[in-house]
Design a protein around this motif. Structure first.
Motif, PDB file in Angstrom:
ATOM      1  N   PHE A  79     -24.515  34.235  20.981  1.00 26.98           N
ATOM      2  CA  PHE A  79     -25.372  35.132  21.749  1.00 26.98           C
ATOM      3  C   PHE A  79     -26.734  34.502  22.045  1.00 26.98           C
ATOM      4  CE2 PHE A  79     -28.504  38.597  22.062  1.00 26.98           C
ATOM      5  CZ  PHE A  79     -27.958  39.342  23.091  1.00 26.98           C
ATOM      6  N   TYR A  80     -27.453  34.110  20.997  1.00 26.39           N
ATOM      7  CA  TYR A  80     -28.832  33.651  21.181  1.00 26.39           C
ATOM      8  C   TYR A  80     -28.918  32.253  21.806  1.00 26.39           C
ATOM      9  CZ  TYR A  80     -30.500  37.744  18.733  1.00 26.39           C
ATOM     10  OH  TYR A  80     -30.793  39.032  18.390  1.00 26.39           O
ATOM     11  N   ARG A  81     -28.069  31.348  21.386  1.00 25.60           N
ATOM     12  CA  ARG A  81     -28.133  29.969  21.894  1.00 25.60           C
ATOM     13  C   ARG A  81     -27.323  29.827  23.182  1.00 25.60           C
ATOM     14  NH1 ARG A  81     -25.112  26.180  18.166  1.00 25.60           N
ATOM     15  NH2 ARG A  81     -23.455  27.185  19.318  1.00 25.60           N
ATOM     16  N   ASP A  82     -26.043  30.146  23.115  1.00 25.86           N
ATOM     17  CA  ASP A  82     -25.156  29.861  24.242  1.00 25.86           C
ATOM     18  C   ASP A  82     -25.347  30.819  25.413  1.00 25.86           C
ATOM     19  OD1 ASP A  82     -24.194  27.916  22.494  1.00 25.86           O
ATOM     20  OD2 ASP A  82     -22.466  29.121  21.885  1.00 25.86           O
ATOM     21  N   TYR A  83     -25.618  32.091  25.138  1.00 24.61           N
ATOM     22  CA  TYR A  83     -25.780  33.078  26.211  1.00 24.61           C
ATOM     23  C   TYR A  83     -27.233  33.179  26.674  1.00 24.61           C
ATOM     24  CZ  TYR A  83     -25.609  37.633  28.581  1.00 24.61           C
ATOM     25  OH  TYR A  83     -25.730  38.655  29.496  1.00 24.61           O
ATOM     26  N   LEU A  84     -28.164  33.386  25.748  1.00 22.53           N
ATOM     27  CA  LEU A  84     -29.563  33.586  26.136  1.00 22.53           C
ATOM     28  C   LEU A  84     -30.342  32.299  26.345  1.00 22.53           C
ATOM     29  CD1 LEU A  84     -30.645  36.642  23.936  1.00 22.53           C
ATOM     30  CD2 LEU A  84     -29.911  36.614  26.326  1.00 22.53           C
ATOM     31  N   GLY A  85     -29.805  31.159  25.935  1.00 26.16           N
ATOM     32  CA  GLY A  85     -30.459  29.882  26.191  1.00 26.16           C
ATOM     33  C   GLY A  85     -31.516  29.467  25.187  1.00 26.16           C
ATOM     34  N   PHE A  86     -31.505  30.063  23.989  1.00 20.87           N
ATOM     35  CA  PHE A  86     -32.429  29.638  22.949  1.00 20.87           C
ATOM     36  C   PHE A  86     -32.000  28.288  22.383  1.00 20.87           C
ATOM     37  CE2 PHE A  86     -33.473  34.048  23.095  1.00 20.87           C
ATOM     38  CZ  PHE A  86     -34.735  34.194  22.557  1.00 20.87           C
ATOM     39  N   VAL A  87     -32.946  27.593  21.782  1.00 23.63           N
ATOM     40  CA  VAL A  87     -32.701  26.335  21.083  1.00 23.63           C
ATOM     41  C   VAL A  87     -32.838  26.629  19.593  1.00 23.63           C
ATOM     42  CG1 VAL A  87     -33.630  24.017  20.659  1.00 23.63           C
ATOM     43  CG2 VAL A  87     -33.578  24.945  22.989  1.00 23.63           C
TER      44      VAL A  87
END
Length: 128
Positions: free
Chosen positions: A26-34
């Motif tokens: 969710f946070y990395r792959d979908y929302l683009g967080f590192v």
């Protein structure tokens, strides 16, 4: 009387998670967080629960599997400069567990919300 010499920084919310794979999906792959860093207590079997920091631009979040860190169902109000561009970006990402609803006018400005796999609500809004 207050003093500006204290130097407050923006708070960093701690989001309670229960599954690292789902959280990173969710946070990395979908929302683009590192993922900035991860921490586990080495003396616990399997390394213990994850505590990690993720960021995107100037927004920083902590993700925690630790019992007592954060509360499932927390609502984050997140100010963005261009809510329509963020909505379009997320609508183009293939993620099977969430789709952003169309931005609407609300009390914090035009925005939309997403719910992470653990019930935490992220409200993205562009103030007028």
């Amino acid at each position: 009387m207050t003093s500006d010499s204290i130097g407050f920084e923006p708070p960093i919310p701690v989001q309670r998670i229960f599954d690292v794979t789902k959280a990173y999906g969710f946070y990395r792959d979908y929302l683009g967080f590192v993922v900035d860093w991860e921490y586990r207590f080495d003396d616990l079997p399997g390394g213990g629960p994850l505590y990690a920091q993720v960021s995107r631009a100037s927004m920083t979040l902590h993700l925690s599997e630790h019992h007592g860190d954060g509360t499932p169902g927390t609502v984050l109000w997140i100010a963005v400069h261009n809510v329509d561009a963020l909505h379009a970006e997320l609508a183009d990402v293939e993620y099977g567990f969430a789709r952003p609803g169309a931005p609407e006018d609300g009390p914090g400005g035009r925005g939309f919300e997403l719910i992470d796999p653990f019930g935490n609500v992220l409200r993205f809004a562009q103030s007028s």
